[in-house]
Design a protein around this motif. Structure first.
Motif, mmCIF file in Angstrom:
data_model
loop_
_atom_site.group_PDB
_atom_site.id
_atom_site.type_symbol
_atom_site.label_atom_id
_atom_site.label_comp_id
_atom_site.label_asym_id
_atom_site.label_seq_id
_atom_site.Cartn_x
_atom_site.Cartn_y
_atom_site.Cartn_z
ATOM 1 N N THR A 92 58.056 71.662 88.653
ATOM 2 C CA THR A 92 58.138 72.003 90.078
ATOM 3 C C THR A 92 57.017 71.281 90.809
ATOM 4 N N SER A 93 57.187 71.123 92.088
ATOM 5 C CA SER A 93 56.178 70.411 92.869
ATOM 6 C C SER A 93 54.879 71.195 92.967
ATOM 7 N N THR A 94 54.939 72.518 92.930
ATOM 8 C CA THR A 94 53.707 73.310 92.995
ATOM 9 C C THR A 94 52.839 73.074 91.771
ATOM 10 N N ASN A 95 53.451 72.826 90.618
ATOM 11 C CA ASN A 95 52.666 72.495 89.422
ATOM 12 C C ASN A 95 51.907 71.185 89.626
ATOM 13 N N LEU A 96 52.593 70.195 90.184
ATOM 14 C CA LEU A 96 51.947 68.907 90.456
ATOM 15 C C LEU A 96 50.821 69.049 91.468
ATOM 16 N N ILE A 97 51.044 69.844 92.495
ATOM 17 C CA ILE A 97 50.011 70.056 93.516
ATOM 18 C C ILE A 97 48.794 70.719 92.902
ATOM 19 N N PHE A 98 49.026 71.738 92.055
ATOM 20 C CA PHE A 98 47.901 72.398 91.395
ATOM 21 C C PHE A 98 47.127 71.415 90.524
ATOM 22 N N ALA A 99 47.839 70.621 89.723
ATOM 23 C CA ALA A 99 47.177 69.659 88.841
ATOM 24 C C ALA A 99 46.348 68.655 89.642
ATOM 25 N N GLU A 100 46.901 68.167 90.746
ATOM 26 C CA GLU A 100 46.169 67.205 91.579
ATOM 27 C C GLU A 100 44.954 67.859 92.234
ATOM 28 N N GLN A 101 45.103 69.078 92.743
ATOM 29 C CA GLN A 101 43.967 69.782 93.352
ATOM 30 C C GLN A 101 42.874 70.038 92.319
ATOM 31 N N PHE A 102 43.276 70.425 91.117
ATOM 32 C CA PHE A 102 42.295 70.670 90.057
ATOM 33 C C PHE A 102 41.542 69.388 89.707
ATOM 34 N N ARG A 105 39.169 68.486 92.621
ATOM 35 C CA ARG A 105 38.027 69.390 92.744
ATOM 36 C C ARG A 105 37.054 69.245 91.575
ATOM 37 N N TYR A 106 37.589 69.036 90.373
ATOM 38 C CA TYR A 106 36.765 68.886 89.170
ATOM 39 C C TYR A 106 37.080 67.544 88.507
ATOM 40 N N PRO A 107 36.553 66.448 89.040
ATOM 41 C CA PRO A 107 36.928 65.114 88.529
ATOM 42 C C PRO A 107 36.458 64.832 87.097
ATOM 43 N N ASP A 108 35.376 65.472 86.664
ATOM 44 C CA ASP A 108 34.877 65.222 85.313
ATOM 45 C C ASP A 108 35.664 65.986 84.245
ATOM 46 N N ALA A 109 36.396 66.993 84.639
ATOM 47 C CA ALA A 109 37.156 67.818 83.684
ATOM 48 C C ALA A 109 38.607 67.363 83.665
ATOM 49 N N LYS A 110 38.894 66.350 82.889
ATOM 50 C CA LYS A 110 40.278 65.840 82.771
ATOM 51 C C LYS A 110 40.995 66.605 81.667
#
Length: 178
Positions: A92-102, A105-110
């Protein structure tokens, strides 16, 4: 001009293009995207007009239980699509939005990828699937789980016995596996 309610319902029946009176109809991708903005899982079921179902139920379904099973199966398809969409990032698109926001917000935590998302969401999806099955079963078929989940031999109709015998005969004609 002035149309009666009967004429309007007849007109809408012709325009929907129902298949077998179940309210299911194929839709094009453009229709789907226009109606949902592309934010929902790609399953579309039209709910038939309640008055038409009541008027035609006697001829369409032999028993009220069959009618309720049909409703239950129709709803289970949509619930399964939604639950299945939770399992993958691209579901779903909300999953993608959450992953991108995460990731923003936390660029070092891939740590969000397909594998970690699946490991996290699979147990939740299984729990939701079981709870949805219980809810739909209770809502449409009552709470007689013993009858539904019974492994005992139920009395077969003549047609079922003939079909089973025919299948065994055809299987025997295949011969042994080499």
């Amino acid at each position: 001009s002035d149309c009666t309610k009967q004429e309007l319902s007849t007109l809408s029946e012709v325009q929907t293009g129902e298949v077998n009176g179940l309210g299911l109809r194929p839709i094009s991708n453009q229709d789907f995207i226009r109606h949902t903005n592309g934010h929902l899982p790609q399953v579309a079921i039209e709910i038939p007009n309640v008055k038409r179902v009541k008027a035609r139920r006697d001829s369409q379904y032999p028993t009220k239980r069959d009618h309720m099973i049909c409703k239950c199966l129709s709803l289970s398809i949509t619930y399964a699509a939604t639950i299945g969409g939770l399992i993958t990032i691209t579901g779903t698109s909300t999953n993608l939005i959450f992953a991108e926001q995460f990731n923003t917000r936390y660029p070092d935590a891939k740590v969000i990828n397909f594998g970690t998302w699946f490991i996290f969401s699979f147990p939740i999806a299984i729990i939701m699937l079981v709870l949805t099955w219980l809810w739909l079963h209770f809502l449409f078929l009552g709470c007689n789980f013993r009858e539904t989940c019974s492994l005992s031999k139920k009395r077969k109709t003549r047609r079922e016995m003939l079909s089973e015998r025919r299948i065994h005969e055809e299987y025997a004609k295949l011969g042994p596996i080499r």
